[in-house]
Design an enzyme around this catalytic site. Structure first.
Site, mmCIF file in Angstrom:
data_model
loop_
_atom_site.group_PDB
_atom_site.id
_atom_site.type_symbol
_atom_site.label_atom_id
_atom_site.label_comp_id
_atom_site.label_asym_id
_atom_site.label_seq_id
_atom_site.Cartn_x
_atom_site.Cartn_y
_atom_site.Cartn_z
ATOM 1 N N SER A 26 98.847 61.983 19.078
ATOM 2 C CA SER A 26 99.900 61.566 19.479
ATOM 3 C C SER A 26 100.572 60.539 18.478
ATOM 4 O O SER A 26 99.855 60.807 17.579
ATOM 5 C CB SER A 26 99.569 60.621 20.448
ATOM 6 O OG SER A 26 100.916 59.482 20.793
ATOM 7 N N TYR A 59 95.476 53.265 24.894
ATOM 8 C CA TYR A 59 95.943 54.624 24.447
ATOM 9 C C TYR A 59 96.503 54.504 22.661
ATOM 10 O O TYR A 59 95.606 55.377 22.028
ATOM 11 C CB TYR A 59 97.425 54.414 25.327
ATOM 12 C CG TYR A 59 98.223 56.359 24.736
ATOM 13 C CD1 TYR A 59 97.443 57.099 26.442
ATOM 14 C CD2 TYR A 59 98.184 56.532 24.341
ATOM 15 C CE1 TYR A 59 98.415 58.653 25.318
ATOM 16 C CE2 TYR A 59 99.307 58.060 23.300
ATOM 17 C CZ TYR A 59 99.143 58.456 24.344
ATOM 18 O OH TYR A 59 99.745 59.833 24.388
HETATM 19 N N1 NAD Z 1 104.277 62.600 27.413
HETATM 20 C C1 NAD Z 1 104.122 62.535 25.981
HETATM 21 O O1 NAD Z 1 104.981 62.048 25.849
HETATM 22 C C2 NAD Z 1 103.128 62.581 25.368
HETATM 23 C C3 NAD Z 1 103.041 62.605 23.290
HETATM 24 C C4 NAD Z 1 102.167 62.468 22.595
HETATM 25 C C5 NAD Z 1 100.824 62.729 23.238
HETATM 26 N N2 NAD Z 1 100.460 63.066 24.883
HETATM 27 C C6 NAD Z 1 99.607 63.604 24.556
HETATM 28 O O2 NAD Z 1 99.217 64.951 25.527
HETATM 29 C C7 NAD Z 1 98.063 64.745 26.415
HETATM 30 C C8 NAD Z 1 98.907 65.560 27.786
HETATM 31 O O3 NAD Z 1 100.061 64.685 28.088
HETATM 32 P P1 NAD Z 1 101.259 65.344 29.454
HETATM 33 O O4 NAD Z 1 102.670 64.299 28.716
HETATM 34 O O5 NAD Z 1 101.187 66.240 29.305
HETATM 35 O O6 NAD Z 1 100.273 64.601 30.300
HETATM 36 P P2 NAD Z 1 100.563 64.558 32.033
HETATM 37 O O7 NAD Z 1 100.457 63.876 32.640
HETATM 38 O O8 NAD Z 1 101.868 65.608 32.219
HETATM 39 O O9 NAD Z 1 99.263 66.555 32.254
HETATM 40 C C9 NAD Z 1 97.697 65.321 31.492
HETATM 41 C C10 NAD Z 1 97.440 65.866 32.296
HETATM 42 O O10 NAD Z 1 95.654 65.847 31.988
HETATM 43 C C11 NAD Z 1 95.044 65.864 33.765
HETATM 44 N N3 NAD Z 1 93.715 64.473 33.278
HETATM 45 C C12 NAD Z 1 93.920 63.396 33.371
HETATM 46 N N4 NAD Z 1 92.601 62.640 34.101
HETATM 47 C C13 NAD Z 1 91.743 64.037 33.544
HETATM 48 C C14 NAD Z 1 90.686 63.746 33.851
HETATM 49 N N5 NAD Z 1 89.435 63.034 33.820
HETATM 50 N N6 NAD Z 1 89.452 64.907 34.034
HETATM 51 C C15 NAD Z 1 90.816 66.828 34.475
HETATM 52 N N7 NAD Z 1 92.197 66.500 33.812
HETATM 53 C C16 NAD Z 1 92.463 65.047 34.100
HETATM 54 C C17 NAD Z 1 96.167 65.087 34.749
HETATM 55 O O11 NAD Z 1 95.554 65.830 35.469
HETATM 56 C C18 NAD Z 1 97.563 66.597 34.265
HETATM 57 O O12 NAD Z 1 96.979 67.851 34.742
HETATM 58 C C19 NAD Z 1 97.862 63.065 26.880
HETATM 59 O O13 NAD Z 1 96.423 63.945 25.586
HETATM 60 C C20 NAD Z 1 98.968 62.686 26.161
HETATM 61 O O14 NAD Z 1 98.104 61.542 25.750
HETATM 62 C C21 NAD Z 1 101.602 63.452 25.359
#
Ligand code: NAD
Length: 245
Positions: free
Chosen positions: A127, A140
């Site tokens: 991130s 985070y």
């Molecule tokens: N959305 C953003 O703005 C953003 C920005 C930078 C980085 N990220 C990173 O991208 C990654 C994905 O985020 P996203 O936005 O797609 O989120 P999201 O909530 O859409 O998807 C996250 C997925 O992770 C799964 N998950 C969570 N805990 C879990 C566990 N204990 N075991 C197995 N699976 C688990 C959830 O079930 C979900 O399907 C994360 O690491 C997040 O920190 C997101």
């Protein structure tokens, strides 16, 4: 590929599959019924905050495909709270999913990545919060900074065997993770939910928009090409100008 059931993870599965990769999707629950039919490859339900869950993820990939060329550590969640009120169990869970799971996946997959014919690749979806902090996100931000340190270490240890490791660092992406934090951000900042997007979420972006999940998937796909082979031990920043300041 972890966190494959939603947002960025789902977009990466679709993109890599479209590029001809065989991909195992891992998420808390394996999809069922119609949802399962829309997924392009096999999937596994596993809790990646546990050692057993991460071990099962690597074992299942090896069982399905007999080899492992790429690990994408993506699963995660967000928790927004002032540090004085920050729930300690949520801290533990954030560190477990955002930092310890990538470590365990790398550890358990290491021998297979060493054996990958084209050189194994490890990608963490980190991130912009691996590079810069925001208030109310102690768990985070700490975990994401940590995963960048992990990736740097993996890159140095993996180099003799041709393994690369990178941390993709997006700004805010249009996913349920962002939608779910709007109420908590409103509470923490003392503003209405309507004002959160403009006044909190988009504030650090120089370009005032959200990133689409497919844009993150495009970067992960690029990293798997031969042109991506020089990227290792570093953040791959795609943050709409956030960290230019
Ligand atoms: N959305 C953003 O703005 C953003 C920005 C930078 C980085 N990220 C990173 O991208 C990654 C994905 O985020 P996203 O936005 O797609 O989120 P999201 O909530 O859409 O998807 C996250 C997925 O992770 C799964 N998950 C969570 N805990 C879990 C566990 N204990 N075991 C197995 N699976 C688990 C959830 O079930 C979900 O399907 C994360 O690491 C997040 O920190 C997101």
């Amino acid at each position: 590929m972890t966190g494959s059931g939603s947002g960025i993870g789902r977009a990466i599965v679709d993109r890599l599959h479209g590029d001809g990769w065989s991909v195992l999707g891992v998420d808390l629950k394996a999809p069922e019924g119609d949802l399962a039919e829309t997924l392009p490859g096999p999937s596994l339900g596993a809790d990646l905050t546990t050692r057993e869950g991460n071990r099962a993820a690597v074992d299942a990939a090896l069982e399905h495909f007999g080899r492992l060329d790429l690990v994408v550590a993506n699963a995660g969640f967000q928790h927004v709270s002032p540090v004085a009120d920050f729930d300690e169990d949520r801290w533990d869970a954030l560190l477990a999913i955002l930092l310890t799971s990538p470590f365990l996946l790398a550890k358990y997959a290491w021998e297979a990545l060493r054996a990958a014919p084209e050189g194994g690749r490890f990608v963490a979806i980190a991130s912009a919060h691996a590079l810069a902090a925001s208030p109310f996100k102690a768990g985070y931000v700490s975990a994401k900074h940590g995963v960048l340190g992990l990736v740097k270490t993996l890159a140095l240890e993996g180099a003799p065997d041709g393994i690369t490791a990178t941390a993709v660092c997006p700004g805010y992406v249009r996913t349920p993770l962002v939608e779910r934090q709007i109420a908590d951000q409103a509470k923490a900042h003392g503003i209405s939910e309507d004002r959160v997007l403009e006044e909190v979420i988009l504030t650090p972006h120089a370009l005032k928009r959200l990133i689409e999940p497919s844009e993150v998937a495009d970067v992960v796909a690029f990293l798997q090409t031969s042109a991506g082979g020089a990227f290792t031990g570093s953040p791959v920043t795609m943050d709409l100008g956030w960290t230019a300041r």
